[in-house]
Design a protein around this motif. Structure first.
Motif, PDB file in Angstrom:
ATOM      1  N   GLU A  33       0.833  -1.210   0.000  1.00  0.00           N
ATOM      2  CA  GLU A  33       0.000   0.000   0.000  1.00  0.00           C
ATOM      3  C   GLU A  33       0.864   1.254   0.000  1.00  0.00           C
ATOM      4  N   TYR A  34       1.918   1.266   0.809  1.00  0.00           N
ATOM      5  CA  TYR A  34       2.807   2.428   0.861  1.00  0.00           C
ATOM      6  C   TYR A  34       3.550   2.597  -0.460  1.00  0.00           C
ATOM      7  N   ARG A  35       4.068   1.510  -0.982  1.00  0.00           N
ATOM      8  CA  ARG A  35       4.853   1.588  -2.211  1.00  0.00           C
ATOM      9  C   ARG A  35       3.983   2.001  -3.396  1.00  0.00           C
ATOM     10  N   TRP A  36       2.746   1.503  -3.455  1.00  0.00           N
ATOM     11  CA  TRP A  36       1.888   1.817  -4.588  1.00  0.00           C
ATOM     12  C   TRP A  36       1.564   3.307  -4.649  1.00  0.00           C
ATOM     13  N   LYS A  37       1.380   3.945  -3.511  1.00  0.00           N
ATOM     14  CA  LYS A  37       1.102   5.390  -3.519  1.00  0.00           C
ATOM     15  C   LYS A  37       2.231   6.161  -4.182  1.00  0.00           C
ATOM     16  N   LEU A  38       3.475   5.775  -3.901  1.00  0.00           N
ATOM     17  CA  LEU A  38       4.615   6.442  -4.520  1.00  0.00           C
ATOM     18  C   LEU A  38       4.721   6.102  -5.998  1.00  0.00           C
ATOM     19  N   ILE A  39       4.509   4.839  -6.351  1.00  0.00           N
ATOM     20  CA  ILE A  39       4.557   4.436  -7.758  1.00  0.00           C
ATOM     21  C   ILE A  39       3.497   5.177  -8.556  1.00  0.00           C
ATOM     22  N   ARG A  40       2.283   5.217  -8.024  1.00  0.00           N
ATOM     23  CA  ARG A  40       1.190   5.914  -8.707  1.00  0.00           C
ATOM     24  C   ARG A  40       1.529   7.377  -8.915  1.00  0.00           C
ATOM     25  N   SER A  41       2.090   8.017  -7.912  1.00  0.00           N
ATOM     26  CA  SER A  41       2.447   9.426  -8.030  1.00  0.00           C
ATOM     27  C   SER A  41       3.483   9.649  -9.129  1.00  0.00           C
ATOM     28  N   GLN A  42       4.469   8.769  -9.216  1.00  0.00           N
ATOM     29  CA  GLN A  42       5.496   8.902 -10.243  1.00  0.00           C
ATOM     30  C   GLN A  42       4.915   8.705 -11.642  1.00  0.00           C
ATOM     31  N   LEU A  43       4.048   7.720 -11.787  1.00  0.00           N
ATOM     32  CA  LEU A  43       3.432   7.478 -13.087  1.00  0.00           C
ATOM     33  C   LEU A  43       2.518   8.632 -13.486  1.00  0.00           C
ATOM     34  N   GLU A  44       1.739   9.148 -12.533  1.00  0.00           N
ATOM     35  CA  GLU A  44       0.875  10.287 -12.821  1.00  0.00           C
ATOM     36  C   GLU A  44       1.681  11.495 -13.272  1.00  0.00           C
ATOM     37  N   GLN A  45       2.819  11.728 -12.643  1.00  0.00           N
ATOM     38  CA  GLN A  45       3.676  12.845 -13.022  1.00  0.00           C
ATOM     39  C   GLN A  45       4.092  12.751 -14.485  1.00  0.00           C
ATOM     40  N   GLU A  46       4.474  11.569 -14.921  1.00  0.00           N
ATOM     41  CA  GLU A  46       4.889  11.391 -16.316  1.00  0.00           C
ATOM     42  C   GLU A  46       3.707  11.529 -17.275  1.00  0.00           C
ATOM     43  N   ILE A  47       2.561  10.991 -16.894  1.00  0.00           N
ATOM     44  CA  ILE A  47       1.388  11.057 -17.765  1.00  0.00           C
ATOM     45  C   ILE A  47       0.887  12.489 -17.921  1.00  0.00           C
ATOM     46  N   HIS A  48       0.846  13.247 -16.825  1.00  0.00           N
ATOM     47  CA  HIS A  48       0.304  14.601 -16.864  1.00  0.00           C
ATOM     48  C   HIS A  48       1.289  15.621 -17.439  1.00  0.00           C
ATOM     49  N   SER A  49       2.578  15.324 -17.357  1.00  0.00           N
ATOM     50  CA  SER A  49       3.594  16.300 -17.777  1.00  0.00           C
ATOM     51  C   SER A  49       3.970  16.192 -19.250  1.00  0.00           C
ATOM     52  N   TYR A  50       3.646  15.071 -19.886  1.00  0.00           N
ATOM     53  CA  TYR A  50       4.075  14.855 -21.270  1.00  0.00           C
ATOM     54  C   TYR A  50       2.926  14.286 -22.094  1.00  0.00           C
ATOM     55  N   LYS A  51       2.938  14.608 -23.381  1.00  0.00           N
ATOM     56  CA  LYS A  51       1.986  14.017 -24.301  1.00  0.00           C
ATOM     57  C   LYS A  51       2.503  12.656 -24.772  1.00  0.00           C
ATOM     58  N   ASN A  52       1.572  11.795 -25.097  1.00  0.00           N
ATOM     59  CA  ASN A  52       1.919  10.499 -25.691  1.00  0.00           C
ATOM     60  C   ASN A  52       2.895   9.716 -24.813  1.00  0.00           C
ATOM     61  N   THR A  53       2.592   9.618 -23.531  1.00  0.00           N
ATOM     62  CA  THR A  53       3.442   8.856 -22.617  1.00  0.00           C
ATOM     63  C   THR A  53       3.081   7.381 -22.686  1.00  0.00           C
ATOM     64  N   ILE A  54       4.053   6.562 -23.065  1.00  0.00           N
ATOM     65  CA  ILE A  54       3.893   5.116 -23.137  1.00  0.00           C
ATOM     66  C   ILE A  54       4.718   4.503 -22.013  1.00  0.00           C
ATOM     67  N   ILE A  55       4.099   3.618 -21.249  1.00  0.00           N
ATOM     68  CA  ILE A  55       4.715   3.125 -20.014  1.00  0.00           C
ATOM     69  C   ILE A  55       4.982   1.627 -20.103  1.00  0.00           C
ATOM     70  N   CYS A  56       6.238   1.260 -19.871  1.00  0.00           N
ATOM     71  CA  CYS A  56       6.681  -0.133 -19.867  1.00  0.00           C
ATOM     72  C   CYS A  56       6.936  -0.559 -18.424  1.00  0.00           C
ATOM     73  N   LEU A  57       6.367  -1.680 -18.014  1.00  0.00           N
ATOM     74  CA  LEU A  57       6.474  -2.128 -16.629  1.00  0.00           C
ATOM     75  C   LEU A  57       7.015  -3.553 -16.566  1.00  0.00           C
ATOM     76  N   GLN A  58       7.865  -3.781 -15.571  1.00  0.00           N
ATOM     77  CA  GLN A  58       8.370  -5.126 -15.290  1.00  0.00           C
ATOM     78  C   GLN A  58       8.038  -5.487 -13.835  1.00  0.00           C
ATOM     79  N   GLU A  59       8.144  -6.775 -13.536  1.00  0.00           N
ATOM     80  CA  GLU A  59       7.729  -7.310 -12.236  1.00  0.00           C
ATOM     81  C   GLU A  59       6.296  -6.895 -11.917  1.00  0.00           C
ATOM     82  N   VAL A  60       5.456  -7.023 -12.915  1.00  0.00           N
ATOM     83  CA  VAL A  60       4.013  -6.868 -12.722  1.00  0.00           C
ATOM     84  C   VAL A  60       3.514  -8.169 -12.095  1.00  0.00           C
TER      85      VAL A  60
END
Length: 334
Positions: A33-60
């Protein structure tokens, strides 16, 4: 015309929360729960700050999959995932998230080991017989006990999956793939096989169009697998044994190579992308394992700045939710 490519190894919850695994990390920072809040915040930052953000994830993981699906749905993204490992590893896999407004022209998930087995010419009708299959099954079972077994057999037995999508960006095709390499750095031949096969497969899929291959490659810039991806003629044949009884090797394309976004922009790879102290290692590991590779009519406009050295004794910590750093690059289509 630009795209933002993000790659992030999320760290399996089952590994983070395993008692005594991350021996110097504070327990509260290892909670999902703690880690996901930080991960979500980082992903949101990239999505909101740039157009056409494509996200690659490992250890899903299966544990986080529904959370990821809900998050990307909220962000108006399409999520493509492949969980390929076993229950003991929480079905560890990879995923690729694409903005819903980018027209999708291709999507596929390929098991690299299976791809190798199907494309090696020596494994034709004779070797595809039932007797051959029994022999291969026996060899694969012995692989983990007998280090003298041909590493091609082990390479073909691994379940790591390459996910690739093709999208249209302002009317121009771009392909993006993500891969999590086997963590077999003590066996460079297997690393070379998988790195070269993933690279060659992306060239086949893109068919002359620009593409990006990003992920956790479990290799450092000094390793032979890195050279196999980035330098012409550097697949080290002397490291690779022959395949099968006919002595025929897989034909890697040694002339088609990739560039690294961070090396292109900064003249060097990051100082590190992974920092961890676990019970399985005698000391902390700090090194570069994650990359954003590309080829074609693309230039690097900028990359996400990364720290020059880690803080603390190990990740995860209060501000780092994974033992890997998130990487990102803005690529211009020229």
């Amino acid at each position: 015309m630009s795209v933002r490519i993000v790659t992030y190894n999320l760290l399996l919850p089952i590994l983070a929360e395993q008692p005594g695994n991350y021996v110097v990390s504070r327990p509260e920072y290892l909670k999902t729960e703690y880690r996901w809040k930080l991960i979500r915040s980082q992903l949101e930052q990239e999505i909101h700050s740039y157009k056409n953000t494509i996200i690659c994830l490992q250890e899903v993981s299966n544990t986080l999959l529904s959370t990821l699906q809900a998050f990307f749905h909220q962000m108006n993204y399409k999520l493509f995932e492949s969980l390929y490992n076993n229950q003991g590893n929480d079905y560890r896999g990879v995923a690729l998230a694409v903005p819903a407004n980018l027209p999708l022209i291709y999507k596929n998930a390929v098991t690299i080991g299976e791809h190798l087995r199907l494309t090696i010419q020596s494994f034709d009708a004779t070797f595809n017989s039932s007797l051959w299959w029994k022999t291969v099954k026996y060899s694969i079972m012995k692989t983990f006990k007998d280090q003298s077994v041909n590493p091609w057999e082990k390479a073909m037995s691994l379940k790591n999956v390459l996910i690739c999508v093709g999208v249209m960006v302002h009317g121009r095709p771009l392909f993006v793939g993500t891969y999590h390499m086997p963590c077999l750095f003590r066996d460079p031949s297997i690393m070379i096989i998988h790195a070269s096969a993933a690279k060659d497969l992306m060239f086949q899929i893109a068919n002359g169009h620009p593409f990006v291959l990003a992920g956790d490659f479990n290799m450092q810039p000094i390793d032979s697998a890195y050279r196999a991806i980035t330098r012409r003629g550097n697949v080290e044949d002397r490291v690779l044994p022959k395949v099968g009884n006919r002595g025929v090797t897989y034909r890697f394309n040694k002339q088609q190579v990739l560039r690294s976004a961070y090396r292109e922009k900064n003249k060097a790879e990051p100082n590190y992308t992974n920092f961890a102290t676990t019970r399985h290692e005698s000391s902390s590991f700090c090194g570069t394992l994650d990359y954003i590779f590309f080829t074609g009519n693309l230039t690097v406009h900028d990359v996400l700045p990364l720290p020059s050295h880690p803080t603390g004794k190990s990740y995860p910590d209060r501000t780092h939710p994974s033992d890997h750093l998130m990487l990102a690059a803005t690529l211009q289509l020229v």
